[in-house]
Scaffold this motif. Sequence first.
Motif, mmCIF file in Angstrom:
data_model
loop_
_atom_site.group_PDB
_atom_site.id
_atom_site.type_symbol
_atom_site.label_atom_id
_atom_site.label_comp_id
_atom_site.label_asym_id
_atom_site.label_seq_id
_atom_site.Cartn_x
_atom_site.Cartn_y
_atom_site.Cartn_z
ATOM 1 N N ALA A 53 0.842 -1.206 0.000
ATOM 2 C CA ALA A 53 0.000 0.000 0.000
ATOM 3 C C ALA A 53 0.879 1.258 0.000
ATOM 4 C CB ALA A 53 -0.922 -0.012 1.212
ATOM 5 N N LEU A 54 1.933 1.239 0.819
ATOM 6 C CA LEU A 54 2.812 2.417 0.863
ATOM 7 C C LEU A 54 3.468 2.660 -0.489
ATOM 8 C CD1 LEU A 54 4.754 2.081 4.256
ATOM 9 C CD2 LEU A 54 2.826 3.588 3.725
ATOM 10 N N TYR A 55 3.751 1.546 -1.186
ATOM 11 C CA TYR A 55 4.449 1.666 -2.467
ATOM 12 C C TYR A 55 3.473 1.902 -3.621
ATOM 13 C CZ TYR A 55 8.336 0.914 -5.663
ATOM 14 O OH TYR A 55 9.309 1.087 -6.606
ATOM 15 N N GLY A 56 2.197 1.786 -3.332
ATOM 16 C CA GLY A 56 1.214 2.101 -4.370
ATOM 17 C C GLY A 56 0.881 0.954 -5.294
ATOM 18 N N LEU A 57 1.011 -0.270 -4.794
ATOM 19 C CA LEU A 57 0.772 -1.428 -5.666
ATOM 20 C C LEU A 57 -0.665 -1.935 -5.583
ATOM 21 C CD1 LEU A 57 4.072 -3.408 -5.018
ATOM 22 C CD2 LEU A 57 3.493 -2.007 -7.006
ATOM 23 N N ILE A 58 -1.400 -1.510 -4.566
ATOM 24 C CA ILE A 58 -2.779 -1.981 -4.424
ATOM 25 C C ILE A 58 -3.688 -0.803 -4.099
ATOM 26 C CG2 ILE A 58 -2.144 -4.334 -3.705
ATOM 27 C CD1 ILE A 58 -2.744 -3.462 -0.834
ATOM 28 N N GLN A 59 -4.973 -1.117 -4.147
ATOM 29 C CA GLN A 59 -5.989 -0.095 -3.897
ATOM 30 C C GLN A 59 -5.856 0.441 -2.468
ATOM 31 O OE1 GLN A 59 -9.758 -1.681 -5.307
ATOM 32 N NE2 GLN A 59 -10.778 -0.383 -3.808
ATOM 33 N N THR A 60 -5.554 1.725 -2.358
ATOM 34 C CA THR A 60 -5.231 2.307 -1.041
ATOM 35 C C THR A 60 -5.850 3.690 -0.907
ATOM 36 O OG1 THR A 60 -3.088 1.162 -1.112
ATOM 37 C CG2 THR A 60 -3.286 2.962 0.456
ATOM 38 N N THR A 61 -6.330 4.002 0.289
ATOM 39 C CA THR A 61 -6.698 5.388 0.575
ATOM 40 C C THR A 61 -5.890 5.840 1.783
ATOM 41 O OG1 THR A 61 -8.530 4.761 2.033
ATOM 42 C CG2 THR A 61 -9.064 5.111 -0.289
ATOM 43 N N GLY A 62 -5.796 7.161 1.943
ATOM 44 C CA GLY A 62 -5.005 7.725 3.031
ATOM 45 C C GLY A 62 -3.905 8.592 2.449
ATOM 46 N N LEU A 63 -3.237 9.284 3.345
ATOM 47 C CA LEU A 63 -2.226 10.257 2.929
ATOM 48 C C LEU A 63 -0.833 9.645 3.091
ATOM 49 C CD1 LEU A 63 -1.841 13.333 2.226
ATOM 50 C CD2 LEU A 63 -1.691 13.706 4.694
ATOM 51 N N VAL A 64 -0.005 9.728 2.053
ATOM 52 C CA VAL A 64 1.387 9.282 2.164
ATOM 53 C C VAL A 64 2.292 10.436 1.758
ATOM 54 C CG1 VAL A 64 3.116 7.554 1.542
ATOM 55 C CG2 VAL A 64 0.688 6.923 1.529
ATOM 56 N N MET A 65 3.121 10.873 2.700
ATOM 57 C CA MET A 65 4.070 11.959 2.433
ATOM 58 C C MET A 65 5.488 11.387 2.433
ATOM 59 S SD MET A 65 2.158 14.786 2.489
ATOM 60 C CE MET A 65 3.322 16.119 2.764
ATOM 61 N N LEU A 66 6.249 11.717 1.412
ATOM 62 C CA LEU A 66 7.653 11.294 1.345
ATOM 63 C C LEU A 66 8.502 12.551 1.327
ATOM 64 C CD1 LEU A 66 9.580 8.794 0.921
ATOM 65 C CD2 LEU A 66 9.516 9.389 -1.502
ATOM 66 N N VAL A 155 20.720 1.513 -4.894
ATOM 67 C CA VAL A 155 21.643 2.255 -5.774
ATOM 68 C C VAL A 155 21.186 3.684 -6.009
ATOM 69 C CG1 VAL A 155 22.748 0.357 -7.029
ATOM 70 C CG2 VAL A 155 20.590 1.328 -7.877
ATOM 71 N N SER A 156 19.893 3.904 -5.987
ATOM 72 C CA SER A 156 19.423 5.266 -6.260
ATOM 73 C C SER A 156 19.337 6.099 -4.981
ATOM 74 C CB SER A 156 18.070 5.225 -6.968
ATOM 75 O OG SER A 156 17.159 4.451 -6.208
ATOM 76 N N GLN A 157 19.926 5.587 -3.898
ATOM 77 C CA GLN A 157 19.977 6.294 -2.614
ATOM 78 C C GLN A 157 18.610 6.843 -2.217
ATOM 79 O OE1 GLN A 157 23.393 8.771 -3.601
ATOM 80 N NE2 GLN A 157 24.664 7.400 -2.393
ATOM 81 N N PRO A 158 17.646 5.925 -2.020
ATOM 82 C CA PRO A 158 16.294 6.355 -1.683
ATOM 83 C C PRO A 158 16.246 7.012 -0.307
ATOM 84 C CG PRO A 158 16.524 3.992 -1.375
ATOM 85 C CD PRO A 158 17.795 4.468 -2.020
ATOM 86 N N LYS A 159 15.203 7.803 -0.099
ATOM 87 C CA LYS A 159 14.995 8.393 1.235
ATOM 88 C C LYS A 159 14.553 7.307 2.206
ATOM 89 C CE LYS A 159 13.484 12.944 -0.455
ATOM 90 N NZ LYS A 159 13.202 12.725 -1.902
ATOM 91 N N VAL A 160 13.750 6.370 1.680
ATOM 92 C CA VAL A 160 13.187 5.306 2.512
ATOM 93 C C VAL A 160 13.187 4.012 1.716
ATOM 94 C CG1 VAL A 160 11.086 4.478 3.670
ATOM 95 C CG2 VAL A 160 11.705 6.895 3.812
ATOM 96 N N VAL A 161 13.571 2.926 2.380
ATOM 97 C CA VAL A 161 13.484 1.617 1.726
ATOM 98 C C VAL A 161 12.580 0.708 2.558
ATOM 99 C CG1 VAL A 161 15.625 0.740 2.794
ATOM 100 C CG2 VAL A 161 14.791 -0.301 0.694
ATOM 101 N N LEU A 162 11.698 -0.010 1.865
ATOM 102 C CA LEU A 162 10.771 -0.944 2.501
ATOM 103 C C LEU A 162 11.276 -2.356 2.234
ATOM 104 C CD1 LEU A 162 7.480 0.602 0.981
ATOM 105 C CD2 LEU A 162 8.603 1.248 3.125
ATOM 106 N N LEU A 163 11.537 -3.122 3.298
ATOM 107 C CA LEU A 163 12.087 -4.469 3.137
ATOM 108 C C LEU A 163 11.103 -5.484 3.703
ATOM 109 C CD1 LEU A 163 15.684 -3.755 4.544
ATOM 110 C CD2 LEU A 163 15.039 -3.885 2.134
ATOM 111 N N ASP A 164 10.611 -6.386 2.843
ATOM 112 C CA ASP A 164 9.656 -7.390 3.325
ATOM 113 C C ASP A 164 10.382 -8.709 3.555
ATOM 114 O OD1 ASP A 164 7.428 -8.777 4.082
ATOM 115 O OD2 ASP A 164 6.321 -8.482 2.219
ATOM 116 N N GLU A 165 10.529 -9.087 4.802
ATOM 117 C CA GLU A 165 11.138 -10.367 5.200
ATOM 118 C C GLU A 165 12.507 -10.596 4.555
ATOM 119 O OE1 GLU A 165 9.580 -12.129 7.403
ATOM 120 O OE2 GLU A 165 7.409 -11.965 7.108
ATOM 121 N N PRO A 166 13.438 -9.674 4.758
ATOM 122 C CA PRO A 166 14.734 -9.824 4.074
ATOM 123 C C PRO A 166 15.536 -11.030 4.518
ATOM 124 C CG PRO A 166 14.827 -8.012 5.637
ATOM 125 C CD PRO A 166 13.391 -8.432 5.549
ATOM 126 N N THR A 167 15.243 -11.610 5.673
ATOM 127 C CA THR A 167 16.063 -12.756 6.100
ATOM 128 C C THR A 167 15.330 -14.087 5.951
ATOM 129 O OG1 THR A 167 15.391 -12.766 8.441
ATOM 130 C CG2 THR A 167 17.180 -11.271 7.828
#
Length: 250
Positions: A53-66, A155-167
């Motif tokens: 939802a934060l990344y915008g892949l599914i139907q989402t409502t609400g405010l997201v500020m980056l 690589v693009s030095q994002p402000k925020v990275v979302l990691l789903d179950e990296p281990t």
Amino acid sequence: MTAVGLPALKATGIRASYGVGEIIRGIDFEVAAGEVVVIIGPNGAGKSTFLRALYGLIQTTGLVMLGGQRIDDVAADRRLDLGLAFVPQGRCNFAGLTVLQNLEAALLRLPRAKRAAALESTLELFPPLRRLLRRRAGNASGGEQQLVEMAMALVSQPKVVLLDEPTLGLSPIASEFVFDTIKALRKTGTGVVIVEQNARQALEIGDRAYVFEQGVSRIVDRCDRLLGDRRIREVFLGGSVDDLPLTTES
Ligand SMILES: Nc1ncnc2c1ncn2[C@@H]1O[C@H](COP(=O)(O)OP(=O)(O)OP(=O)(O)O)[C@@H](O)[C@H]1O
Ligand SMILES: [Mg+2]
């Protein structure tokens, strides 16, 4: 412990669904620059759905500020350009290409003049990748492939990275390396959001944590406090949080 400033990402009133029925039912969430925020919770709580939802892949409502910019009406691909990166669960690099070619594919998003420096600073964060550059990504170990995924997102030095179950599926040693890398990310100022099954280790390296259950955030607190919390220890052991007098915080 960490220089925490204004939120790098702030989400308010997030609700999301896959079409039928609401899965995320009103979550407020934020991560600051250089902060590591952990999301834990039982299977099916909506942790992965929340990242989508934060990344915008599914139907989402609400405010997201980056970084002060509203992005909830921006397409996922464009969110990456604006500085929000997402590493979904599982491996999704190009298995037939070398590790270097995978990184180069990710670098294509950057202006040509910036690519060499971006590759170099990424390799500084991920020293083990240097000796793997010529190896086919599909032949790298699970832990190495996870590093490739993270490196491609960073690589693009994002402000925020979302990691789903990296281990997930990694050996203890490989997991430890992933956690160490996440700790190192703090120094770059990247805000890290990590969904983890391995709650104890994640809470040990994180700054704050959200405990999700059934599509809502039941607890928000500092990781060190949660580690010492009896109720959270019960959750670690697989108990339900249903009958616990949980607090909700803003
Ligand atoms: N693609 C999908 N279509 C429909 N429903 C989905 C889809 N993906 C997940 N769900 C449902 O959404 C709910 C939340 O799932 P989600 O994968 O977000 O949970 P999770 O907290 O990440 O769980 P886990 O710890 O098992 O990864 C579950 O009820 C799940 O069945
Ligand atoms: Mg999940």
